[in-house]
Motif scaffolding. Sequence first.
Motif, PDB file in Angstrom:
ATOM      1  N   ARG A 523       0.860  -1.178   0.000  1.00 53.31           N
ATOM      2  CA  ARG A 523       0.000   0.000   0.000  1.00 53.31           C
ATOM      3  C   ARG A 523       0.900   1.233   0.000  1.00 53.31           C
ATOM      4  O   ARG A 523       1.810   1.349   0.802  1.00 53.31           O
ATOM      5  N   TRP A 524       0.675   2.125  -0.951  1.00 53.83           N
ATOM      6  CA  TRP A 524       1.508   3.305  -1.142  1.00 53.83           C
ATOM      7  C   TRP A 524       2.984   2.931  -1.289  1.00 53.83           C
ATOM      8  O   TRP A 524       3.863   3.481  -0.652  1.00 53.83           O
ATOM      9  N   ASN A 525       3.205   1.963  -2.158  1.00 49.54           N
ATOM     10  CA  ASN A 525       4.561   1.562  -2.523  1.00 49.54           C
ATOM     11  C   ASN A 525       5.302   2.779  -3.076  1.00 49.54           C
ATOM     12  O   ASN A 525       4.780   3.532  -3.888  1.00 49.54           O
ATOM     13  N   GLY A 526       6.558   2.978  -2.611  1.00 45.68           N
ATOM     14  CA  GLY A 526       7.352   4.092  -3.087  1.00 45.68           C
ATOM     15  C   GLY A 526       7.209   5.356  -2.271  1.00 45.68           C
ATOM     16  O   GLY A 526       7.904   6.335  -2.525  1.00 45.68           O
ATOM     17  N   TYR A 527       6.344   5.335  -1.271  1.00 44.00           N
ATOM     18  CA  TYR A 527       6.081   6.531  -0.466  1.00 44.00           C
ATOM     19  C   TYR A 527       6.497   6.301   0.984  1.00 44.00           C
ATOM     20  O   TYR A 527       6.723   5.171   1.421  1.00 44.00           O
ATOM     21  N   MET A 528       6.558   7.384   1.744  1.00 45.44           N
ATOM     22  CA  MET A 528       6.874   7.269   3.160  1.00 45.44           C
ATOM     23  C   MET A 528       5.854   6.377   3.859  1.00 45.44           C
ATOM     24  O   MET A 528       6.205   5.593   4.744  1.00 45.44           O
ATOM     25  N   ASP A 529       4.600   6.499   3.479  1.00 42.35           N
ATOM     26  CA  ASP A 529       3.561   5.669   4.075  1.00 42.35           C
ATOM     27  C   ASP A 529       3.839   4.192   3.837  1.00 42.35           C
ATOM     28  O   ASP A 529       3.678   3.357   4.735  1.00 42.35           O
ATOM     29  N   GLY A 530       4.265   3.844   2.622  1.00 43.07           N
ATOM     30  CA  GLY A 530       4.614   2.462   2.329  1.00 43.07           C
ATOM     31  C   GLY A 530       5.811   1.994   3.122  1.00 43.07           C
ATOM     32  O   GLY A 530       5.878   0.841   3.562  1.00 43.07           O
ATOM     33  N   ALA A 531       6.776   2.882   3.333  1.00 46.65           N
ATOM     34  CA  ALA A 531       7.948   2.519   4.131  1.00 46.65           C
ATOM     35  C   ALA A 531       7.548   2.186   5.556  1.00 46.65           C
ATOM     36  O   ALA A 531       8.019   1.201   6.138  1.00 46.65           O
ATOM     37  N   VAL A 532       6.674   3.002   6.142  1.00 51.10           N
ATOM     38  CA  VAL A 532       6.206   2.734   7.504  1.00 51.10           C
ATOM     39  C   VAL A 532       5.468   1.404   7.555  1.00 51.10           C
ATOM     40  O   VAL A 532       5.683   0.586   8.459  1.00 51.10           O
ATOM     41  N   GLU A 533       4.596   1.172   6.586  1.00 46.53           N
ATOM     42  CA  GLU A 533       3.874  -0.107   6.535  1.00 46.53           C
ATOM     43  C   GLU A 533       4.835  -1.286   6.503  1.00 46.53           C
ATOM     44  O   GLU A 533       4.665  -2.270   7.221  1.00 46.53           O
ATOM     45  N   SER A 534       5.875  -1.172   5.672  1.00 50.03           N
ATOM     46  CA  SER A 534       6.800  -2.296   5.516  1.00 50.03           C
ATOM     47  C   SER A 534       7.564  -2.566   6.806  1.00 50.03           C
ATOM     48  O   SER A 534       7.816  -3.719   7.163  1.00 50.03           O
ATOM     49  N   GLY A 535       7.956  -1.512   7.518  1.00 48.23           N
ATOM     50  CA  GLY A 535       8.662  -1.698   8.776  1.00 48.23           C
ATOM     51  C   GLY A 535       7.792  -2.367   9.825  1.00 48.23           C
ATOM     52  O   GLY A 535       8.263  -3.248  10.564  1.00 48.23           O
ATOM     53  N   MET A 536       6.542  -1.961   9.877  1.00 45.65           N
ATOM     54  CA  MET A 536       5.617  -2.572  10.832  1.00 45.65           C
ATOM     55  C   MET A 536       5.382  -4.042  10.502  1.00 45.65           C
ATOM     56  O   MET A 536       5.349  -4.896  11.386  1.00 45.65           O
ATOM     57  N   ARG A 537       5.229  -4.335   9.221  1.00 45.86           N
ATOM     58  CA  ARG A 537       5.023  -5.729   8.811  1.00 45.86           C
ATOM     59  C   ARG A 537       6.230  -6.596   9.139  1.00 45.86           C
ATOM     60  O   ARG A 537       6.094  -7.709   9.684  1.00 45.86           O
ATOM     61  N   ALA A 538       7.445  -6.108   8.850  1.00 45.63           N
ATOM     62  CA  ALA A 538       8.651  -6.879   9.154  1.00 45.63           C
ATOM     63  C   ALA A 538       8.808  -7.084  10.658  1.00 45.63           C
ATOM     64  O   ALA A 538       9.217  -8.162  11.117  1.00 45.63           O
ATOM     65  N   ALA A 539       8.485  -6.063  11.445  1.00 46.54           N
ATOM     66  CA  ALA A 539       8.562  -6.203  12.901  1.00 46.54           C
ATOM     67  C   ALA A 539       7.606  -7.275  13.401  1.00 46.54           C
ATOM     68  O   ALA A 539       7.958  -8.088  14.274  1.00 46.54           O
ATOM     69  N   ASP A 540       6.418  -7.310  12.840  1.00 39.07           N
ATOM     70  CA  ASP A 540       5.448  -8.333  13.245  1.00 39.07           C
ATOM     71  C   ASP A 540       5.937  -9.735  12.872  1.00 39.07           C
ATOM     72  O   ASP A 540       5.726 -10.697  13.623  1.00 39.07           O
ATOM     73  N   GLU A 541       6.592  -9.850  11.724  1.00 43.35           N
ATOM     74  CA  GLU A 541       7.166 -11.148  11.348  1.00 43.35           C
ATOM     75  C   GLU A 541       8.205 -11.601  12.373  1.00 43.35           C
ATOM     76  O   GLU A 541       8.258 -12.779  12.742  1.00 43.35           O
ATOM     77  N   VAL A 542       9.026 -10.675  12.816  1.00 42.04           N
ATOM     78  CA  VAL A 542      10.059 -11.009  13.791  1.00 42.04           C
ATOM     79  C   VAL A 542       9.440 -11.456  15.105  1.00 42.04           C
ATOM     80  O   VAL A 542       9.894 -12.426  15.732  1.00 42.04           O
ATOM     81  N   VAL A 543       8.420 -10.765  15.543  1.00 41.52           N
ATOM     82  CA  VAL A 543       7.749 -11.141  16.791  1.00 41.52           C
ATOM     83  C   VAL A 543       7.214 -12.564  16.694  1.00 41.52           C
ATOM     84  O   VAL A 543       7.364 -13.369  17.632  1.00 41.52           O
ATOM     85  N   VAL A 544       6.607 -12.895  15.561  1.00 39.69           N
ATOM     86  CA  VAL A 544       6.098 -14.258  15.361  1.00 39.69           C
ATOM     87  C   VAL A 544       7.252 -15.257  15.363  1.00 39.69           C
ATOM     88  O   VAL A 544       7.172 -16.321  15.986  1.00 39.69           O
ATOM     89  N   ALA A 545       8.342 -14.909  14.657  1.00 40.61           N
ATOM     90  CA  ALA A 545       9.490 -15.813  14.580  1.00 40.61           C
ATOM     91  C   ALA A 545      10.089 -16.073  15.957  1.00 40.61           C
ATOM     92  O   ALA A 545      10.499 -17.199  16.274  1.00 40.61           O
ATOM     93  N   LEU A 546      10.142 -15.053  16.795  1.00 37.60           N
ATOM     94  CA  LEU A 546      10.723 -15.203  18.128  1.00 37.60           C
ATOM     95  C   LEU A 546       9.775 -15.874  19.114  1.00 37.60           C
ATOM     96  O   LEU A 546      10.182 -16.216  20.226  1.00 37.60           O
ATOM     97  N   SER A 547       8.537 -16.078  18.677  1.00 39.54           N
ATOM     98  CA  SER A 547       7.583 -16.732  19.571  1.00 39.54           C
ATOM     99  C   SER A 547       7.751 -18.242  19.581  1.00 39.54           C
ATOM    100  O   SER A 547       7.078 -18.938  20.322  1.00 39.54           O
TER     101      SER A 547
END
Length: 597
Positions: A523-547
């Motif tokens: 969503r909003w690829n190429g924009y600051m909004d998309g960057a924030v989305e991607s960071g949040m998604r990657a963080a959630d992946e890490v939380v799941v992985a560490l669980s």
Amino acid sequence: MTASGSQRPSPPRLSRRMMLGGMAMAGAGVALQPLRALAAAKPSDSTPHATTTPSGSMTADVVVVGAGFAGLSAARRLRAKGLSVVVLEARDRVGGRTLNQDLAANGFPGRVVEMGGQFVGPLPDEPATASVPTQAVYNPQDRILALAKEVGVGTFKTYNAGNYTNYTATTGPIGYSSATRIPPDPSAANAGIALGLLNQMAAQVPTNAPWTAASAAKWDGETVESWMRRTFAPQGQDPESPTNHLVTLAVQAVLSTEPREISMLQLLFYIASAGNLDNLIDTANGAQDSRFVGGSQEIAIRVAQQLGSSLVLNAPVRRIAHAGGMVTASGDGFSVTARQAIVAIPPALAGRIVYEPSLASLGGYLLDQLTQRWFMASILKVNVIYPRPFWRDAGLAAQVTSDSGAVRATFDNTPYPDSQGSDVQPGAILGFIEADEARYWSTRTRQERYQRVIADLANYFGPQALQPLGGINGYYEALWNLEPFSGGGPVGHPMTGALTEYGTALRAPVGLVHWAGTETAVRWNGYMDGAVESGMRAADEVVVALSGAPGAVLPESAGAPQSASLPNTGAVGSGVAPSAAAAGALGVAKLVRTLRH
């Protein structure tokens, strides 16, 4: 002609182009190596507690590579979950492809113009609009706006009063109503057709998996240029022809590429990620609706301040190694060992890191290939400072579309606070130099660029544009193509055919490494909004992985643990959980190819 009257040689395929009204790059931004006239805030001033001379070893639950909006958003989310994080940033500052320029040298300390990504919109309270009402899509940039609000950064409207200007070498500047989406021009008819058709086709592209669209293979197999040649009347015309150049300029202005460089599928995905093309090109209620008080980089600075010494500047990561169920990111004289890693930089730059074991041996063969095919677009950004915004006297919004020159798209970039009058001090015009033009002007001197830029602005706004505040000292430029830790901008794109062949690997973790960055956003690829989305998604992946999610085990050849004592990471398993996801991406890609053929 240049300001001195000499004719510059035209680079290949470079000729007249124009753009849809109100369109400009508003992407995740761009980052640069400052020139003499471009002095960013010193890191010690903005992030005083950051580590600026990295050395030795550190440990954390998660190491994040990159302190742009993606990396900072990931780190912020992980810390909120109680995890320890170290963020490694190659530059001496945070913000990635955003950068504030203080105007102290021009007599206005504390006032800034933005040299990278800056615009935000639509806002959450604004209605969805479109040239074709049935094609309107409500898709506000709410993630970046929420982050800005949380750290106390407000917004103000982009100056949008008065007429827009359409310039051609034949007619000169012609004003037209800002309510008109497409300027009067010989290519207006094809531009209108393109607006409707592209919205219609983009609606068929799933943003989380564009390679699964029914026509994905066809669209990814042809360039935007070939589509233009066979779609618009008369058929077979060059993209820069009088009947086509508005659409060409639209591609250049939104994606900073030439139509020959990208596939139709990438263009349609990019449009779909914004909701529709109208959202991308509009100022009011569109992607250029608003700006951030204090400049967009201020958001990143405030987030980074919360990291303290866990933010490490001047730390280019050269190597990422797996060993003993841990991952170590290292550079010249420093290393950080963690349980998980997030690489939050463009794919083209992520591919330059040495991975041990290799990505391919960890199940990331497709990602390794992907990084070879995701190129950075080409853009230079300039800001020219004037004693006041004189163009407002003539009732102009300073939003220009042009078929010639180096700068073919402009905005009024008068710094906050702005009374919206013509007597406010100072005034500023930003200009974008993109695609072929960016590549050409990257090779010229600063003096040559300055003369060309003010000559272009004089064509659009009259002879007053030849007199910036302080002359060349009122001219600021960001050469993103030459910045080693961006490699271009505002965003990276897949080559023709790469999205269907390798897109499944774009976000799939490999070993203990997860991927973020605006290029990975749905969503909003190429924009600051998309960057924030991607960071949040990657963080959630890490939380799941560490669980404790199960995963594949590293080959024995991966080596022994590199850190015997990690007091802040808790129990660490010997597996590399996300490898299964990478293997799954291989399977999906194979299935897509089978169905396609």
